[in-house]
Design a protein around this motif. Structure first.
Motif, PDB file in Angstrom:
ATOM      1  N   GLY A 283     -15.831  -0.913  -6.292  1.00  0.00           N
ATOM      2  CA  GLY A 283     -14.569   0.162  -6.456  1.00  0.00           C
ATOM      3  C   GLY A 283     -13.267  -0.486  -6.067  1.00  0.00           C
ATOM      4  O   GLY A 283     -13.247  -1.039  -5.318  1.00  0.00           O
ATOM      5  N   LEU A 284     -12.251  -0.143  -6.480  1.00  0.00           N
ATOM      6  CA  LEU A 284     -10.768  -0.541  -6.300  1.00  0.00           C
ATOM      7  C   LEU A 284     -10.271   0.107  -5.109  1.00  0.00           C
ATOM      8  O   LEU A 284     -10.085   1.589  -5.314  1.00  0.00           O
ATOM      9  CB  LEU A 284     -10.001  -0.744  -7.666  1.00  0.00           C
ATOM     10  N   ILE A 285      -9.933  -0.569  -4.216  1.00  0.00           N
ATOM     11  CA  ILE A 285      -9.169   0.128  -3.012  1.00  0.00           C
ATOM     12  C   ILE A 285      -7.802  -0.488  -2.897  1.00  0.00           C
ATOM     13  O   ILE A 285      -7.836  -1.758  -2.940  1.00  0.00           O
ATOM     14  CB  ILE A 285     -10.067   0.426  -1.624  1.00  0.00           C
ATOM     15  N   THR A 286      -6.953   0.082  -2.450  1.00  0.00           N
ATOM     16  CA  THR A 286      -5.688  -0.533  -1.909  1.00  0.00           C
ATOM     17  C   THR A 286      -5.058  -0.035  -0.422  1.00  0.00           C
ATOM     18  O   THR A 286      -4.469  -0.578  -0.085  1.00  0.00           O
ATOM     19  CB  THR A 286      -4.540  -0.051  -2.869  1.00  0.00           C
ATOM     20  N   SER A 287      -6.219   0.949   0.083  1.00  0.00           N
ATOM     21  CA  SER A 287      -5.807   1.362   1.610  1.00  0.00           C
ATOM     22  C   SER A 287      -6.955   1.756   2.193  1.00  0.00           C
ATOM     23  O   SER A 287      -8.044   2.165   1.499  1.00  0.00           O
ATOM     24  CB  SER A 287      -4.729   2.309   1.405  1.00  0.00           C
ATOM     25  N   ALA A 288      -6.949   2.110   3.547  1.00  0.00           N
ATOM     26  CA  ALA A 288      -7.999   2.809   4.245  1.00  0.00           C
ATOM     27  C   ALA A 288      -8.294   4.141   3.491  1.00  0.00           C
ATOM     28  O   ALA A 288      -9.479   4.687   3.629  1.00  0.00           O
ATOM     29  CB  ALA A 288      -7.700   2.665   5.774  1.00  0.00           C
ATOM     30  N   ASP A 289      -6.927   4.797   3.448  1.00  0.00           N
ATOM     31  CA  ASP A 289      -7.280   6.029   2.882  1.00  0.00           C
ATOM     32  C   ASP A 289      -8.016   6.220   1.648  1.00  0.00           C
ATOM     33  O   ASP A 289      -9.035   7.059   1.455  1.00  0.00           O
ATOM     34  CB  ASP A 289      -5.878   6.583   2.742  1.00  0.00           C
ATOM     35  N   ASP A 290      -7.663   5.422   0.747  1.00  0.00           N
ATOM     36  CA  ASP A 290      -8.589   5.110  -0.402  1.00  0.00           C
ATOM     37  C   ASP A 290     -10.129   4.975  -0.271  1.00  0.00           C
ATOM     38  O   ASP A 290     -11.030   5.645  -0.681  1.00  0.00           O
ATOM     39  CB  ASP A 290      -8.440   3.745  -1.212  1.00  0.00           C
ATOM     40  N   PHE A 291     -10.644   4.227   0.691  1.00  0.00           N
ATOM     41  CA  PHE A 291     -11.926   3.801   1.149  1.00  0.00           C
ATOM     42  C   PHE A 291     -12.620   5.054   1.926  1.00  0.00           C
ATOM     43  O   PHE A 291     -13.614   5.355   1.447  1.00  0.00           O
ATOM     44  CB  PHE A 291     -11.928   2.543   2.125  1.00  0.00           C
ATOM     45  N   VAL A 292     -11.720   5.745   2.579  1.00  0.00           N
ATOM     46  CA  VAL A 292     -12.535   6.721   3.499  1.00  0.00           C
ATOM     47  C   VAL A 292     -12.808   8.097   2.427  1.00  0.00           C
ATOM     48  O   VAL A 292     -13.792   8.680   2.545  1.00  0.00           O
ATOM     49  CB  VAL A 292     -11.578   7.403   4.615  1.00  0.00           C
ATOM     50  N   LYS A 293     -11.778   8.328   1.635  1.00  0.00           N
ATOM     51  CA  LYS A 293     -11.817   9.475   0.553  1.00  0.00           C
ATOM     52  C   LYS A 293     -13.111   8.915  -0.290  1.00  0.00           C
ATOM     53  O   LYS A 293     -13.792   9.918  -0.872  1.00  0.00           O
ATOM     54  CB  LYS A 293     -10.915   9.532  -0.360  1.00  0.00           C
ATOM     55  N   ALA A 294     -13.429   7.828  -0.804  1.00  0.00           N
ATOM     56  CA  ALA A 294     -14.439   7.288  -1.621  1.00  0.00           C
ATOM     57  C   ALA A 294     -15.683   7.404  -0.985  1.00  0.00           C
ATOM     58  O   ALA A 294     -16.594   7.871  -1.644  1.00  0.00           O
ATOM     59  CB  ALA A 294     -14.187   5.835  -2.114  1.00  0.00           C
ATOM     60  N   MET A 295     -15.665   7.136   0.446  1.00  0.00           N
ATOM     61  CA  MET A 295     -16.867   7.347   1.129  1.00  0.00           C
ATOM     62  C   MET A 295     -17.339   8.912   1.517  1.00  0.00           C
ATOM     63  O   MET A 295     -18.426   9.073   1.597  1.00  0.00           O
ATOM     64  CB  MET A 295     -16.941   6.458   2.367  1.00  0.00           C
ATOM     65  N   GLY A 296     -16.476   9.521   1.408  1.00  0.00           N
ATOM     66  CA  GLY A 296     -16.607  10.958   1.585  1.00  0.00           C
ATOM     67  C   GLY A 296     -16.622  11.239   3.193  1.00  0.00           C
ATOM     68  O   GLY A 296     -17.317  12.124   3.611  1.00  0.00           O
ATOM     69  N   TRP A 297     -15.879  10.444   4.093  1.00  0.00           N
ATOM     70  CA  TRP A 297     -16.116  10.417   5.220  1.00  0.00           C
ATOM     71  C   TRP A 297     -15.158  11.333   6.032  1.00  0.00           C
ATOM     72  O   TRP A 297     -13.910  11.536   5.395  1.00  0.00           O
ATOM     73  CB  TRP A 297     -16.048   8.944   6.311  1.00  0.00           C
ATOM     74  N   GLN A 298     -15.767  12.157   6.829  1.00  0.00           N
ATOM     75  CA  GLN A 298     -14.781  13.105   7.504  1.00  0.00           C
ATOM     76  C   GLN A 298     -13.894  12.468   8.403  1.00  0.00           C
ATOM     77  O   GLN A 298     -13.974  11.538   9.118  1.00  0.00           O
ATOM     78  CB  GLN A 298     -15.592  14.041   8.414  1.00  0.00           C
ATOM     79  N   THR A 299     -12.408  12.729   8.292  1.00  0.00           N
ATOM     80  CA  THR A 299     -11.311  12.071   9.121  1.00  0.00           C
ATOM     81  C   THR A 299     -10.983  12.797  10.328  1.00  0.00           C
ATOM     82  O   THR A 299     -11.274  14.136  10.445  1.00  0.00           O
ATOM     83  CB  THR A 299      -9.928  11.858   8.317  1.00  0.00           C
ATOM     84  N   ILE A 300     -10.119  12.324  11.047  1.00  0.00           N
ATOM     85  CA  ILE A 300      -9.729  13.193  12.244  1.00  0.00           C
ATOM     86  C   ILE A 300      -8.756  14.442  12.062  1.00  0.00           C
ATOM     87  O   ILE A 300      -9.152  15.403  12.470  1.00  0.00           O
ATOM     88  CB  ILE A 300      -8.704  12.263  13.270  1.00  0.00           C
ATOM     89  N   GLU A 301      -8.236  14.304  10.726  1.00  0.00           N
ATOM     90  CA  GLU A 301      -7.595  15.395  10.460  1.00  0.00           C
ATOM     91  C   GLU A 301      -8.436  16.629   9.814  1.00  0.00           C
ATOM     92  O   GLU A 301      -8.302  17.956  10.031  1.00  0.00           O
ATOM     93  CB  GLU A 301      -6.683  15.143   9.081  1.00  0.00           C
ATOM     94  N   ASP A 302      -9.616  16.046   9.032  1.00  0.00           N
ATOM     95  CA  ASP A 302     -10.462  16.942   8.730  1.00  0.00           C
ATOM     96  C   ASP A 302     -11.133  17.878   9.958  1.00  0.00           C
ATOM     97  O   ASP A 302     -11.247  19.029   9.823  1.00  0.00           O
ATOM     98  CB  ASP A 302     -11.690  16.189   7.903  1.00  0.00           C
ATOM     99  N   LYS A 303     -11.450  17.056  10.919  1.00  0.00           N
ATOM    100  CA  LYS A 303     -12.110  17.870  12.119  1.00  0.00           C
ATOM    101  C   LYS A 303     -11.156  18.730  12.723  1.00  0.00           C
ATOM    102  O   LYS A 303     -11.810  19.607  13.550  1.00  0.00           O
ATOM    103  CB  LYS A 303     -12.540  16.532  13.001  1.00  0.00           C
ATOM    104  N   SER A 304      -9.846  18.501  12.960  1.00  0.00           N
ATOM    105  CA  SER A 304      -9.012  19.447  13.222  1.00  0.00           C
ATOM    106  C   SER A 304      -8.682  20.483  12.732  1.00  0.00           C
ATOM    107  O   SER A 304      -8.175  21.510  13.223  1.00  0.00           O
ATOM    108  CB  SER A 304      -7.752  18.714  13.557  1.00  0.00           C
TER     109      SER A 304
END
Length: 373
Positions: A283-304
């Protein structure tokens, strides 16, 4: 000798027996349940496994040299605080345990949890450019802001590997180097200082006993550990051929997620990444944001973000058991959840599907399950 030390010793010796491969040893271990059981049945193995080959039967009757070598190694491990991990150990990387060619024995020095909530590896060419170094620095920095509970794995090699380890340390990530030799040395030697820091903030891992030199074939074998213990492989820079592409291929064979950063057309050390993306191998990624979204991982923002959800009602005893486990440690992989719940994976898969339909859990990338709170 305690039972645990005896089990370690027999497992270590099993890897030294000549006449059959490591994969055959692992299969035998899984069929009999322990290395101790294999040793106890060394003279009557066909009584418990009637399809054993004559070569395997012969190999299992001669443990003398292997046990003596294992005893020396076990003493070295005790003196140097090296953990000896076998597939039945809770500290053994459970993602790796899902792979058919997982090492029967791992030697580990360090402080990191090899079963961290999220595990990724960052790999690539040994001749990384400034472009690759900048990509890693930005990716690791931004990943820490989005999703700090990640273990970063690589191979302690020149180029992308050591750059990934160093930036992980700088950003506060734990990072583990997988070695192609024993823990009595560090290769390359110029990475010793970084390796020392990793022992306090990560660790060093290998399948090889001491006195094993970093032979060329060991690096390819090492790559399967890097791929297998991770949720995702991230290729930063690669020429048209290279070890990073081999790791990506292994990761795909394990049904792991693979991502690559694109580079300029014609750039020698972006050619492998560009081709992999073009051929749908990553999969093509250009940033950490691309990667985290592609993995479906919960971010700090999501948890808050406060989210109102219906309370769980009418749970079966098995569903309640899964909920209780995920409430204590959310976002567990299927394999680890099966162990903790003591529910066979086939039965658990069906149970989790029903829980998804009820809106209790969500399946994430990498075979991980998230409990809605």
């Amino acid at each position: 000798m305690s039972d645990s030390l005896g089990e370690q010793l027999y497992a270590m010796a099993l890897t030294r027996l000549s006449g059959f491969s490591g994969q055959q040893a692992l299969q035998l271990y899984r069929e009999l349940g322990s290395a101790t059981a294999i040793y106890e049945h060394r003279n009557d193995i066909r009584d418990v496994l009637d399809d054993c080959s004559p070569r395997l039967v012969a190999a299992l009757k001669n443990w003398g040299d292997a046990l003596r070598r294992a005893e020396v190694e076990q003493t070295f491990c005790q003196q140097h605080k090296i953990k000896v991990l076998t597939p039945n150990d809770a500290d053994y990387p459970q993602r790796l345990n899902e792979c058919q060619d997982a090492p029967l024995v791992l030697y580990y020095m360090g402080s990191a949890d090899l079963n961290q909530l999220h595990v990724i590896n960052i790999i690539g060419t040994r001749r990384c450019t400034q472009y690759g170094q900048d990509l890693i620095a930005r990716f690791v920095r931004d990943l820490h802001q989005l999703c700090p509970q990640v273990l970063i794995v690589s191979g302690l090699a020149y180029g992308i590997d050591i750059c990934a380890h160093r930036h992980a340390l700088e950003q506060g990530f734990e990072t583990v180097g997988v070695l192609a030799h024993g823990l009595d040395q560090i290769y390359p030697t110029r990475h010793k200082e970084t390796a020392k820091k990793m022992l306090e903030q990560g660790g060093l891992l290998t399948e090889y006993m001491t006195q094993m030199e970093p032979l060329p074939g060991n690096f390819v074998s090492r790559n399967r550990i890097v791929a297998g213990m991770s949720d995702a492989t991230i290729l930063v820079e690669s020429a048209a051929k290279g070890g990073g592409l081999i790791t990506c291929s292994i990761a795909r064979s394990y049904s792991r997620d693979v991502f690559a950063f694109p580079g300029a057309v014609g750039a020698p050390y972006s050619e492998g990444c560009n081709r992999l993306i073009r051929d749908n191998g990553a999969g093509l990624i250009t940033s950490a944001d691309d990667f985290v979204k592609a993995m479906g991982w919960q971010t700090i923002e999501d948890k808050s973000e406060p989210v109102e959800r219906q309370l769980f009602v009418d749970l079966t005893p098995e569903e309640q058991q899964v909920v209780n486990i995920l409430q204590q440690n959310n976002d567990l992989q299927l394999n680890m959840l099966s162990v903790q719940a003591n529910i066979p994976i086939g039965q658990l898969t069906a149970l989790l599907f029903q829980m998804e339909m009820k809106g209790i859990v969500k399946a994430l990338a990498g075979g991980t399950y998230h409990l809605f709170s």
